[in-house]
Design an enzyme around this catalytic site. Structure first.
Site, PDB file in Angstrom:
ATOM      1  N   ASP A  44       0.809  -1.066  -0.049  1.00  0.00           N
ATOM      2  CA  ASP A  44       0.090  -0.116   0.087  1.00  0.00           C
ATOM      3  C   ASP A  44       0.780   1.304  -0.076  1.00  0.00           C
ATOM      4  OD1 ASP A  44       1.023  -0.715   2.596  1.00  0.00           O
ATOM      5  OD2 ASP A  44      -0.947  -0.316   3.687  1.00  0.00           O
TER       6      ASP A  44
ATOM      7  N   PHE B 127       0.151  11.541   7.407  1.00  0.00           N
ATOM      8  CA  PHE B 127      -0.496  10.391   7.646  1.00  0.00           C
ATOM      9  C   PHE B 127      -1.908  10.590   6.659  1.00  0.00           C
ATOM     10  CE2 PHE B 127      -3.511   7.512   9.598  1.00  0.00           C
ATOM     11  CZ  PHE B 127      -2.640   6.415   9.832  1.00  0.00           C
TER      12      PHE B 127
ATOM     13  N   ASP C 151       6.553   3.794   4.108  1.00  0.00           N
ATOM     14  CA  ASP C 151       6.671   4.905   4.897  1.00  0.00           C
ATOM     15  C   ASP C 151       8.313   5.123   5.183  1.00  0.00           C
ATOM     16  OD1 ASP C 151       6.672   7.149   6.657  1.00  0.00           O
ATOM     17  OD2 ASP C 151       5.255   6.251   7.847  1.00  0.00           O
TER      18      ASP C 151
END
Ligand code: IMP
Ligand code: MG
Length: 184
Positions: free
Chosen positions: A103, A155, A106
């Protein structure tokens, strides 16, 4: 078609149409690179479910799919890179062409662990495909062959990504309003 945006969302970063176009583009590149071969798509639950489902359907090469569940020690918003396997793959990956489907990358810590783990199983090849990549990912040496969108270090939720297990079902990727964090 514009996305229906719930009131908790501050801003849409990547619309469902932009995601669909990008997934088609990534699938075309993967189809070309793996022509004549079968690829094993490996997704990490639960965030990768949407990109896995859409990418698998956009590909024309034969694929199989495996899922893994991991937990990363550390707080909910930062990753330590220490990973525990909650659910392992059901099948061997030895001699297979593995494409890890992500996905978002990070810190990249979980992913570098995952890559090492996959490589230790003796696959024919391992590559990574991620819909989203944040700038932090550059800190860890991590080859990501297929990247959808580079996004800011914020985020995000939607298209598989959650905040406290909510918002995974949104068809777009967006930012939550600050008050959503404040009230939970
Ligand atoms: P890292 O690359 O090891 O930091 O971990 C990445 C994982 O943390 C992803 O697979 C997501 O599950 C989660 N994550 C990272 N950034 C976000 C975000 O912006 N929203 C929701 N989940 C995120
Ligand atoms: Mg999460």
């Amino acid at each position: 078609m514009t996305d229906r945006v719930p009131p908790e969302i501050e801003k849409v970063l990547v619309s469902s149409q932009e995601i669909a176009d990008k997934v088609a583009e990534m699938a075309a590149a993967i189809d070309a690179d793996y022509a004549g071969r079968e690829v094993l798509l490996v997704g990490v639950l639960k965030g990768a479910v949407m990109i896995m489902a859409d990418l698998a359907r956009a590909l024309t090469i034969p694929v199989s799919m495996e899922f893994m569940a991991v937990s990363s020690y550390g707080s909910s918003t930062s990753s330590s890179g220490v990973v525990r396997i909650l659910k392992d793959l059901d099948r061997e990956v030895a001699h297979k062409h593995v494409l890890v489907v992500e996905d978002v990358i990070d810190s990249g810590l979980t992913r570098s662990w995952l890559l090492r783990n996959m490589k230790s199983r003796g696959p024919a090849s391992v590559e990574v495909c991620a819909l989203l990549r944040k700038p932090e990912a550059a800190k860890v040496e991590l080859p990501v062959k297929y990247v959808g969108f580079d996004i800011p270090s914020e985020f995000v939720v939607g298209y598989g990504l959650d905040y406290a297990e909510r918002y995974r079902e949104l068809p777009f990727v967006g930012l939550l309003k600050p008050e959503v964090y404040a009230t939970s």
